[in-house]
Design an enzyme around this catalytic site. Structure first.
Site, PDB file in Angstrom:
ATOM      1  CE  LYS A 190       1.161 -18.486  -0.548  1.00 27.13           C
ATOM      2  NZ  LYS A 190       0.430 -19.749  -0.279  1.00 27.13           N
ATOM      3  CG  ASP A 193      -2.585 -20.272   1.154  1.00 26.58           C
ATOM      4  OD1 ASP A 193      -1.936 -20.108   2.206  1.00 26.58           O
ATOM      5  OD2 ASP A 193      -2.137 -20.923   0.189  1.00 26.58           O
ATOM      6  CE1 TYR A 201      -3.189  -2.852   0.141  1.00 34.12           C
ATOM      7  CE2 TYR A 201      -4.328  -1.604   1.822  1.00 34.12           C
ATOM      8  CZ  TYR A 201      -4.287  -2.659   0.939  1.00 34.12           C
ATOM      9  OH  TYR A 201      -5.357  -3.509   0.854  1.00 34.12           O
ATOM     10  CG  ASP A 246     -12.960  -6.032   4.084  1.00 34.32           C
ATOM     11  OD1 ASP A 246     -12.860  -5.408   5.157  1.00 34.32           O
ATOM     12  OD2 ASP A 246     -12.963  -5.461   2.977  1.00 34.32           O
ATOM     13  CG  ASP A 301      -7.766  -3.978   3.153  1.00 33.02           C
ATOM     14  OD1 ASP A 301      -8.866  -3.951   3.728  1.00 33.02           O
ATOM     15  OD2 ASP A 301      -7.496  -3.250   2.178  1.00 33.02           O
TER      16      ASP A 301
END
Length: 356
Positions: free
Chosen positions: A187, A219, A142, A247, A243
């Site tokens: 990851k 994942d 970001y 959600d 993020d």
């Protein structure tokens, strides 16, 4: 206590829901004898229209000189549909986080007993789920270098040891106050930045033996959150993963309108719902204000005002139990209430239930 609060309504449903957060804070102030002063400022598309800047210097000054920021949401459909726009509302939120040095985002996730049926997941999976997501907020893709032309685009994902250590310190502190279990999400089998995260986390785990530390690929974490959400106590991860996962976590509570958050770090803390601005619903009095109101509870608790935060939480629980809810979480076929009506009911409950 005297508190100076910056109020940033933002865009879309932001002005509607933030008024309900302010109303809850005023009700708490009246019961507990606090003196709260509000100063409003522009952010997002509203600020672009007035100043050309999604986070103007005047807004930064208001935030910087306040004790805390109550923020709603930014975003507007015109920008969503124009990928070539150089100035975007969301840049205002990123600038606020960066300029205030807010590197840690705290997002509690809870299954409400009377709303388990609203989750798309099976009741037995979500019942009792109660965990906290801690998202690193000022690093990663970001904020990395970006490039885009007609054929190629690049986002640079960068993290330093310092950034990883400081967010892990926050995560360990939360885990120690809760059930003593921390899950580090990365990851590391693919990304170099994740390998640094895991290296630093393993080192810090040795210095925090009183907390159980485990590690999970993002994942797998995404799947586990939907198949065994009660496994988690405190979850910490980098900016982009955080993020997305937070959600996804809204599936557990049944609505994004129920998830509050706090962004903390070096400067003035910011308290906001995790959802976006939902511009399509603006002005319709249907937006769920509970995440905004619960963000106000987190604001009080940040200053050690636990009873004040608890008063808000009890009022929110009471509104859900009484069925005084917006359409997104109202029982099927039952009466539902507008944004303003829910906010007014909660403010009234705070005032009446805490007298004497």
């Amino acid at each position: 206590m005297k508190l100076n609060i910056a109020v940033l309504p933002g865009d879309g449903i932001g002005p509607e829901i933030i008024e309900q957060g302010v109303a809850a804070m005023d009700a708490v102030a009246g019961v507990f004898g606090h003196d709260i002063t509000y100063k409003r400022a522009l952010c997002g598309a509203a600020a672009i229209k007035k100043t050309g800047n999604p986070f103007p210097e005047e807004t930064y000054d208001v935030c910087r000189t306040s004790d805390a920021v109550l923020f709603a949401a930014v975003g507007e459909s015109a920008y969503d549909n124009d990928p070539t726009a150089k100035v975007r509302p969301e840049q205002g939120l990123l600038a606020m986080r960066k300029q205030l040095g807010l590197y840690a985002n705290i997002r509690p996730v809870k299954a409400f007993a009377h709303l388990v049926h609203k989750s798309p997941l099976k009741d037995e999976l979500v019942s009792g789920a109660d965990f906290v997501c801690i998202r690193e907020l000022t690093g990663g893709m970001y904020f990395g270098e970006k490039y885009q032309d007609n054929d190629t685009a690049t986002d640079t994902n960068r993290y330093s040891r310092h950034e990883v250590e400081r967010i892990l310190r926050v995560a360990y502190a939360y885990a120690r106050r809760r059930r003593g279990h921390l899950t580090v999400v990365d990851k590391a089998n693919v990304l170099a930045t994740s390998r640094l995260w895991r290296q630093v986390a393993r080192e810090m785990a040795m210095a925090n033996p009183d907390v159980i530390t485990d590690y999970m690929y993002v994942d797998n974490a995404a799947m586990r959150m939907l198949t065994e959400p009660t496994f988690f106590d405190v979850l910490v991860t980098e900016n982009t993963f955080g993020d997305i996962l937070t959600d996804e976590a809204s599936c557990i509570s049944g609505s994004m309108g129920l998830l509050p958050s706090a962004s903390v770090g070096e400067g003035t803390p910011v308290f906001e719902p995790v959802h976006g601005s939902w511009p399509q619903a603006a002005g319709q009095d249907i937006a769920n204000p509970l995440a905004q109101i619960l963000s106000a509870a987190m604001l009080f608790e940040h200053f050690g005002l636990e009873a004040e935060g608890a008063a808000i939480r009890r009022a929110v629980d009471a509104s859900i139990d009484a069925g005084v809810t917006t359409p997104d979480i109202a029982p099927d076929g039952s009466t539902h209430y507008g944004t303003r009506a829910v906010g007014a009911w909660i403010a009234s409950y705070i005032s009446s239930a805490n007298k004497g």
